[in-house]
Design an enzyme around this catalytic site. Structure first.
Site, PDB file in Angstrom:
ATOM      1  N   GLY A 192     -37.247   6.507 -12.749  1.00 49.58           N
ATOM      2  CA  GLY A 192     -36.906   7.920 -12.889  1.00 49.58           C
ATOM      3  C   GLY A 192     -37.869   8.811 -12.136  1.00 49.58           C
ATOM      4  N   ASP A 193     -39.163   8.521 -12.251  1.00 52.31           N
ATOM      5  CA  ASP A 193     -40.171   9.265 -11.500  1.00 52.31           C
ATOM      6  C   ASP A 193     -39.980   9.080 -10.000  1.00 52.31           C
ATOM      7  OD1 ASP A 193     -41.607  10.390 -13.623  1.00 52.31           O
ATOM      8  OD2 ASP A 193     -42.839   8.604 -13.869  1.00 52.31           O
ATOM      9  N   LEU A 194     -39.821   7.830  -9.592  1.00 51.19           N
ATOM     10  CA  LEU A 194     -39.761   7.536  -8.169  1.00 51.19           C
ATOM     11  C   LEU A 194     -38.503   8.104  -7.519  1.00 51.19           C
ATOM     12  CD1 LEU A 194     -41.022   3.835  -8.331  1.00 51.19           C
ATOM     13  CD2 LEU A 194     -42.355   5.913  -7.926  1.00 51.19           C
ATOM     14  N   GLN A 224     -35.145  14.486 -13.145  1.00 46.83           N
ATOM     15  CA  GLN A 224     -35.220  13.034 -13.237  1.00 46.83           C
ATOM     16  C   GLN A 224     -33.919  12.452 -13.805  1.00 46.83           C
ATOM     17  OE1 GLN A 224     -39.050  13.181 -15.493  1.00 46.83           O
ATOM     18  NE2 GLN A 224     -39.611  11.475 -14.173  1.00 46.83           N
TER      19      GLN A 224
END
Length: 423
Positions: A192-194, A224
């Site tokens: 999700g962050d990436l 996200q």
């Protein structure tokens, strides 16, 4: 041509000998922490932008303490977080207490000189600090303001605290990952962050082009949850068209077969020989002529895709092919003919000859700490290749340099700001 300001700032990173990148001359203010924001701005830095990482002098990015920690021969030196360094290379580091009135003036002057600002606070935080987008755009109408958050700047969830797992949970990915008839399993990385980082870069680049053509900046709003939703492949259309809810399938594809994980003598391989061409080649490469001649019902994808046929005939055949061969033997047999890949642990990946040929592991010496090896850049540009050898900054390492060289503060003025706790 690279401008003198950018050359000076890159010189302080030890990167002035590198070819200027595609984003040379673009100044980015990085008011982020942890991963989603720092990774977004790191990619921009790799591509040549001058990225200025802004941290609170009393509360810097807490990933500076995340493992693994690189310890050198200097016992008095603070250990270096490999986690932090990996996502913050090529940046200038300054400290700025955004709650301080004096620091607010510094930030305003930075915004005047910047092309991009990236932040990953919960929506409303920058407004409460007095540095929201609507005010900053009046200072610099061409500013591209990228806001990365769990649920975006709008909608009923916008103020909810969020982590990567929040996005995996609410974006649908968690519910469809794992083994059948068992509880769902999170994807084994902070996807999700990436994903938000990557979409953030795309949004910034698109907005920069618009700003260059019109002089008009804009808000880049990245969620996200939104980002994870777009990674669910055919789950959305399967539901909207057929009413099917995606469930965990383990290592199986929803309908393509064979396209899965298979055991071999020393581990596992991915094998995806599902097309008619690849299936014929696979029978010839791994099996015998009888595997093809005696099974005409397997000559079409429709036949192989049938769940019962796959379970009773195709899968056992492949298991028989692979059982007594090693990963290396199978990869050598497959060669350039059939899609088969060994499932490699990260140690095998770091030492992989293809990874080496692509320059995907970069090495840099951190004085007092030793050598750190991190991943490189997957973006390969012929004329303006990414620069991946820069160091991550110490907290506030370049405060004086940025304020003096970029904003015109005197050394005495910088010391006064430091004494007052503004920087």
């Amino acid at each position: 041509m690279i401008d003198d300001l950018t050359r000076a700032l890159l010189g302080r990173l030890g990167g002035s000998d590198a070819a200027p990148g595609s984003l040379a001359g673009v100044v980015v203010l990085d008011i982020t922490r942890v991963v989603a924001g720092p990774y977004c701005s790191m990619i921009l830095a790799d591509l040549g932008a001058t990225v200025i990482k802004v941290e609170n002098p009393d509360d810097p990015d807490y990933t500076r303490t995340f493992p693994p920690l690189l310890r050198g021969g200097d016992e008095d030196a603070e250990p270096l977080s490999g986690f932090f360094a990996q996502f913050n290379r090529n940046k200038l580091g300054i400290t700025l207490n955004l709650k301080s009135p004096e620091a607010a003036e510094v930030l305003d002057r930075l915004v005047q000189r910047a092309d991009v600002l990236v932040e990953n606070f919960r929506p409303g935080t920058m407004e409460r600090l007095g540095h929201g987008y609507e005010r900053l755009r009046r200072i610099n109408p061409r500013l591209v303001y990228a806001a990365l958050s769990g649920f975006g700047q709008t909608g009923p969830y916008r103020l909810r605290p969020a982590y990567d797992n929040s996005a995996q949970a609410t974006g649908g990915l968690w519910s469809m990952n794992g083994e059948p008839d068992r509880p769902p399993t999170r994807v084994g990385t902070i996807i999700g962050d990436l994903a938000a980082s990557l979409y953030g870069v795309i949004g910034v680049l698109a907005a920069l082009r618009h700003a260059e053509q019109t002089g008009e900046g804009q808000l880049v709003d990245i969620s996200q949850q939104d980002s994870v939703l777009t990674l669910t492949e055919n789950a959305v259309v399967s539901y909207t068209v057929d009413g099917e809810i995606a469930r965990p399938l383990g290592n199986e594809h929803p309908f393509v077969r064979p396209y899965s994980l298979f055991p071999c003598a020393d581990g596992f391989v991915f094998f995806g020989g599902y097309t008619d061409k690849f299936w014929r080649l696979s029978c010839d490469t791994f099996g015998t002529s009888a595997d093809w001649d005696d099974h005409p019902e397997l000559h079409t994808m429709a036949g192989r895709f049938d769940a019962e046929v796959y379970r009773e005939k195709v899968h056992p055949m492949i298991v028989r092919w692979f059982a007594h061969r090693t990963k290396a033997e199978l990869e050598q047999l497959a060669g350039d003919l059939v899609p088969l890949s060994a499932v490699k642990d990260i140690g095998e990946v770091v030492d992989d000859p293809q990874i080496a040929a692509r320059g995907m592991i970069v090495e840099r010496e951190y004085p007092g700490h030793g050598t750190l090896r991190t991943f490189g850049s997957p973006v390969k540009l012929e004329r303006t290749p990414p620069h991946t050898a820069g160091l991550a900054p110490g907290a506030g390492q370049h405060t004086a340099a940025v304020l003096e060289d970029l904003l015109g503060y005197s050394a005495a003025e910088v010391e006064a700001l430091r004494a007052g706790g503004a920087v």
